[in-house]
Design a protein around this motif. Structure first.
Motif, short mmCIF file in Angstrom:
data_model
loop_
_atom_site.label_atom_id
_atom_site.label_comp_id
_atom_site.label_asym_id
_atom_site.label_seq_id
_atom_site.Cartn_x
_atom_site.Cartn_y
_atom_site.Cartn_z
N SER A 114 0.83 -1.20 0.00
CA SER A 114 0.00 0.00 0.00
C SER A 114 0.86 1.25 0.00
CB SER A 114 -0.93 0.00 1.22
OG SER A 114 -0.18 -0.10 2.42
N ARG A 115 1.96 1.24 0.76
CA ARG A 115 2.85 2.40 0.80
C ARG A 115 3.65 2.52 -0.49
NH1 ARG A 115 7.73 3.45 5.24
NH2 ARG A 115 8.38 5.50 4.41
N ARG A 116 4.10 1.39 -1.04
CA ARG A 116 4.84 1.44 -2.31
C ARG A 116 3.95 1.95 -3.44
NH1 ARG A 116 5.94 -3.87 -1.01
NH2 ARG A 116 5.35 -4.62 -3.08
N ARG A 117 2.70 1.52 -3.46
CA ARG A 117 1.78 1.97 -4.50
C ARG A 117 1.56 3.48 -4.39
NH1 ARG A 117 -0.45 0.88 -9.58
NH2 ARG A 117 -1.95 2.56 -9.83
N ALA A 118 1.37 3.98 -3.17
CA ALA A 118 1.18 5.41 -2.98
C ALA A 118 2.41 6.19 -3.45
CB ALA A 118 0.88 5.71 -1.52
N ALA A 119 3.60 5.65 -3.17
CA ALA A 119 4.83 6.31 -3.59
C ALA A 119 4.95 6.30 -5.12
CB ALA A 119 6.03 5.62 -2.96
#
Length: 308
Positions: A114-119
């Motif tokens: 989820s954090r990688r996708r947001a980044a």
């Protein structure tokens, strides 16, 4: 952490990894093959990315009919120099990013997806990335996935891939699961491999609009019980078989040929196929056996290179 599942579109292309460090661009396949010389437009496009960044993606090529063209993408792999530059103009590749491994020097492998996708989304927004870069569509909404599967597959998209939002990036593991769109359809048996008493695979065909019997694909290996049953439904071909003198490869893109026995093109079978086609309209992946359809005649089968 959320256990919600994230879905992205599955494309008919090459898995690719790209990194840029001090102006040096590395583009490689999942098996480690260096692909940068074959795709100069992707290398040039790396100037849009921040330094010390690495992305995971799918390389794709669209044809003039608006479908994904895997064979054109594969043909580009062996081009270098002026030939690669010409292909980049005529058949440009797109780098469809779906994950980020490193961002401006910061390793992201231990971040949840989820954090990688947001980044990754922020990377596209902040740097206003344009072609050859494309951001893979994603969703956690099942209704959106259903819409993708019913509308986008006409362009050659094979299905969706998905993973949990709390999953980490594991380079040596297969982190994405796949759901491929498959359909059942009919074809006519024109030949087989293996013994006459229990064929191992079936070579399938369809008639085209001018009445020529065209090869459309081969089945996966049949269970022995199915092979024995099918054997009783096949009739050896006469000398005038439309495939007399033809050779068939062991797989898509292979130069090795099959030892086949021709049969009268009269038995209709139902098989499961996915949406991947080559430029001629043949099934690029093996068809899965479903059942024999002796109740149908060859005239009931969809014409070659037609929808269905």
């Amino acid at each position: 952490m959320s256990h919600e599942t994230h879905r992205s579109l599955e494309k008919d292309g090459f898995r690719a990894f790209l990194s840029v460090d001090d102006g040096q661009v590395v583009l490689r396949s999942r098996r480690g093959t260096q692909m940068a010389p074959a795709f100069p437009e992707v290398v040039a496009g790396a100037a849009q990315l921040p330094d010390a960044t690495a992305l995971d993606s799918e390389l794709i090529v669209w044809n003039t009919a608006g479908r994904l063209a895997f064979e054109q993408l594969q043909n580009r792999l062996h081009r270098r120099g002026p030939a690669a530059l010409q292909a980049a103009t005529q058949q440009p590749a797109h780098f469809v990013a779906f994950d980020v491994l490193r961002l401006a020097g910061t390793t992201t492998l231990t971040w949840p997806y989820s954090r990688r996708r947001a980044a990754l989304e922020e990377l596209f927004r902040k740097h206003q990335l344009t072609a050859p870069w494309a951001l893979c569509p994603s969703t956690t909404d099942p209704d959106t996935v259903h819409e993708w599967l019913t509308s986008w597959t006409a362009a050659g998209l094979e299905g969706v891939v998905f993973k949990r939002l709390d999953s980490l990036y594991r380079p040596s593991a297969r982190g994405w699961l796949k759901y491929k769109v498959r359909e059942t359809t009919e074809a006519i048996v024109g030949a087989f491999t293996g013994p006459t008493t229990a064929p191992r695979t079936l070579l399938l065909g369809r008639y085209d609009t001018v009445g020529s019997f065209q090869y459309t694909g081969r089945t996966t290996t049949l269970p022995q019980t199915v092979g024995r049953t099918v054997a009783g439904l096949l009739t050896p071909a006469e000398a005038c078989h439309p495939w007399t003198g033809w050779s068939f490869s062991t797989g898509w893109g292979s130069r090795e040929t099959l030892d086949v026995a021709l049969v009268r093109p009269e038995l209709v079978v139902e098989v499961g196929v996915d949406v991947a086609r080559d430029a001629s309209g043949r099934w690029r992946h093996p068809a899965r056996w479903h059942r024999a359809r002796p109740d149908l005649s060859p005239t009931d089968v969809t014409l070659f290179n037609s929808p269905g």
